[in-house]
Motif scaffolding. Sequence first.
Motif, PDB file in Angstrom:
ATOM      1  N   GLY A  66      -9.128 -25.730 -27.989  1.00 40.98           N
ATOM      2  CA  GLY A  66     -10.461 -25.166 -27.800  1.00 40.98           C
ATOM      3  C   GLY A  66     -10.455 -23.589 -27.731  1.00 40.98           C
ATOM      4  N   VAL A  67     -11.453 -23.094 -27.496  1.00 42.31           N
ATOM      5  CA  VAL A  67     -11.734 -21.891 -27.275  1.00 42.31           C
ATOM      6  C   VAL A  67     -12.588 -21.754 -26.202  1.00 42.31           C
ATOM      7  N   ARG A  68     -12.349 -20.805 -24.871  1.00 40.26           N
ATOM      8  CA  ARG A  68     -13.269 -20.885 -23.723  1.00 40.26           C
ATOM      9  C   ARG A  68     -13.635 -19.817 -23.514  1.00 40.26           C
ATOM     10  N   ASP A  69     -14.929 -19.338 -23.327  1.00 42.60           N
ATOM     11  CA  ASP A  69     -15.436 -18.244 -22.644  1.00 42.60           C
ATOM     12  C   ASP A  69     -15.062 -18.014 -21.245  1.00 42.60           C
ATOM     13  N   VAL A  76     -16.465 -23.227 -25.923  1.00 36.83           N
ATOM     14  CA  VAL A  76     -17.277 -22.664 -27.039  1.00 36.83           C
ATOM     15  C   VAL A  76     -16.916 -23.169 -28.578  1.00 36.83           C
ATOM     16  N   ALA A  77     -15.684 -23.439 -28.752  1.00 37.09           N
ATOM     17  CA  ALA A  77     -15.257 -23.874 -29.924  1.00 37.09           C
ATOM     18  C   ALA A  77     -14.085 -24.936 -29.913  1.00 37.09           C
ATOM     19  N   THR A  78     -13.966 -26.042 -30.532  1.00 42.28           N
ATOM     20  CA  THR A  78     -12.946 -27.043 -30.749  1.00 42.28           C
ATOM     21  C   THR A  78     -12.460 -27.719 -32.074  1.00 42.28           C
ATOM     22  N   THR A  79     -11.358 -28.107 -32.162  1.00 39.06           N
ATOM     23  CA  THR A  79     -10.868 -28.678 -33.182  1.00 39.06           C
ATOM     24  C   THR A  79      -9.861 -29.764 -32.602  1.00 39.06           C
ATOM     25  N   ARG A  80      -9.437 -30.819 -33.554  1.00 40.05           N
ATOM     26  CA  ARG A  80      -8.617 -31.789 -33.051  1.00 40.05           C
ATOM     27  C   ARG A  80      -7.528 -31.834 -34.166  1.00 40.05           C
ATOM     28  N   LEU A  81      -6.300 -32.267 -33.869  1.00 41.76           N
ATOM     29  CA  LEU A  81      -5.256 -32.250 -34.851  1.00 41.76           C
ATOM     30  C   LEU A  81      -4.554 -33.579 -34.907  1.00 41.76           C
ATOM     31  N   LEU A  82      -4.434 -34.109 -36.115  1.00 47.20           N
ATOM     32  CA  LEU A  82      -3.703 -35.666 -36.307  1.00 47.20           C
ATOM     33  C   LEU A  82      -2.501 -35.191 -37.184  1.00 47.20           C
ATOM     34  N   ASP A  83      -1.223 -35.248 -36.773  1.00 50.17           N
ATOM     35  CA  ASP A  83      -0.229 -35.046 -37.498  1.00 50.17           C
ATOM     36  C   ASP A  83       0.492 -36.212 -38.285  1.00 50.17           C
ATOM     37  N   HIS A  84       1.425 -36.145 -39.108  1.00 51.13           N
ATOM     38  CA  HIS A  84       1.872 -37.197 -40.245  1.00 51.13           C
ATOM     39  C   HIS A  84       2.370 -38.386 -39.090  1.00 51.13           C
ATOM     40  N   THR A  85       3.085 -37.908 -38.319  1.00 50.72           N
ATOM     41  CA  THR A  85       3.689 -39.000 -37.365  1.00 50.72           C
ATOM     42  C   THR A  85       2.578 -39.902 -36.897  1.00 50.72           C
ATOM     43  N   ALA A  86       1.518 -39.365 -36.165  1.00 48.22           N
ATOM     44  CA  ALA A  86       0.427 -40.227 -35.594  1.00 48.22           C
ATOM     45  C   ALA A  86      -0.429 -40.876 -36.779  1.00 48.22           C
ATOM     46  N   ALA A  87      -0.390 -40.271 -37.867  1.00 52.00           N
ATOM     47  CA  ALA A  87      -1.153 -40.888 -38.932  1.00 52.00           C
ATOM     48  C   ALA A  87      -0.569 -42.077 -39.422  1.00 52.00           C
ATOM     49  N   THR A  88       1.059 -41.882 -39.466  1.00 53.64           N
ATOM     50  CA  THR A  88       1.746 -43.189 -40.095  1.00 53.64           C
ATOM     51  C   THR A  88       1.569 -44.214 -39.083  1.00 53.64           C
ATOM     52  N   SER A  89       1.580 -44.004 -37.835  1.00 56.85           N
ATOM     53  CA  SER A  89       1.170 -44.910 -36.579  1.00 56.85           C
ATOM     54  C   SER A  89      -0.114 -45.723 -36.695  1.00 56.85           C
ATOM     55  N   LEU A  90      -0.891 -44.925 -36.897  1.00 58.56           N
ATOM     56  CA  LEU A  90      -2.132 -45.529 -37.268  1.00 58.56           C
ATOM     57  C   LEU A  90      -2.764 -46.209 -38.410  1.00 58.56           C
ATOM     58  N   ARG A 116     -13.188 -32.598 -36.887  1.00 57.39           N
ATOM     59  CA  ARG A 116     -14.180 -32.622 -35.868  1.00 57.39           C
ATOM     60  C   ARG A 116     -14.236 -30.943 -35.340  1.00 57.39           C
ATOM     61  N   THR A 117     -14.134 -30.069 -36.266  1.00 58.24           N
ATOM     62  CA  THR A 117     -14.186 -28.947 -35.672  1.00 58.24           C
ATOM     63  C   THR A 117     -15.650 -28.340 -35.716  1.00 58.24           C
ATOM     64  N   CYS A 118     -15.926 -27.452 -34.541  1.00 53.69           N
ATOM     65  CA  CYS A 118     -17.148 -27.164 -34.314  1.00 53.69           C
ATOM     66  C   CYS A 118     -17.165 -25.763 -33.572  1.00 53.69           C
ATOM     67  N   VAL A 119     -18.148 -25.059 -33.493  1.00 54.15           N
ATOM     68  CA  VAL A 119     -18.408 -23.809 -32.858  1.00 54.15           C
ATOM     69  C   VAL A 119     -19.740 -23.665 -32.238  1.00 54.15           C
TER      70      VAL A 119
END
Length: 251
Positions: A66-69, A76-90, A116-119
Amino acid sequence: MNQISRTHDTSVDRCLQAERLIGAQALREAQALRYRVFSGEFNAKLKGAEQGLDIDDYDEHCSHVGVRDLSTGHLVATTRLLDHTAATSLGNYYSEEEFSLHGLGRLQGPILELGRTCVDPAYRNGGTIAVLWSELAEILNEGGYSYLMGCASIPMQDGGIQAHAIMQRLRERYLCNEHLRAEPKKPLPTLDLPTNVICEMPPLLKAYMRLGAKICGEPYWDEDFQVADVFILLKRADLCPRYARHFKAAV
């Protein structure tokens, strides 16, 4: 909290700082920001809406940034990250719910998916995105990721006129199937586009293209969010030199 990525907005009294969102309370902040943006702008149908949150089953498997004021304490902004290891598990990446990703298994090197990136609308400027990108650069560098991928959304409240017009521009300059082809599971409805349409790419989509990202096919029609989702792929080796300073740690 990571205090490396920080900027001061001289136009107003804002000091923005990136952070990695750890723990249940920080995740709820991100989910609340997502809810405000997605429900307010897109009238999206969201799981968790009764709590004022945007929740889905991927959140617990992702890391969140995230980005915080610092002048207000607000996220005030956020994104989430899914890497290849977690995706393989899912068993899949989130993007695979919307697209058949032909060639995904042939990509060489670790992959990181953004979602889910948003600002916050009041913070949609180059400074906020730069702070978020700088933190992402640290994560890319730490994980040695070769590719970033994910979706960027175009609003469909006008019946799809802007989405179709923007796609015309994207096909001309940014379409590439060399590494991967994204086939939407629900394509946009056909539309006879007026000849005099003036279109403006959403800020986040424009930022991806400036970094050197490519689109890999036609968009997916997300009826719950009332948007057209464009699949983007950024090969780290192809970062645009002009904008690579935002990713200086990962180049």
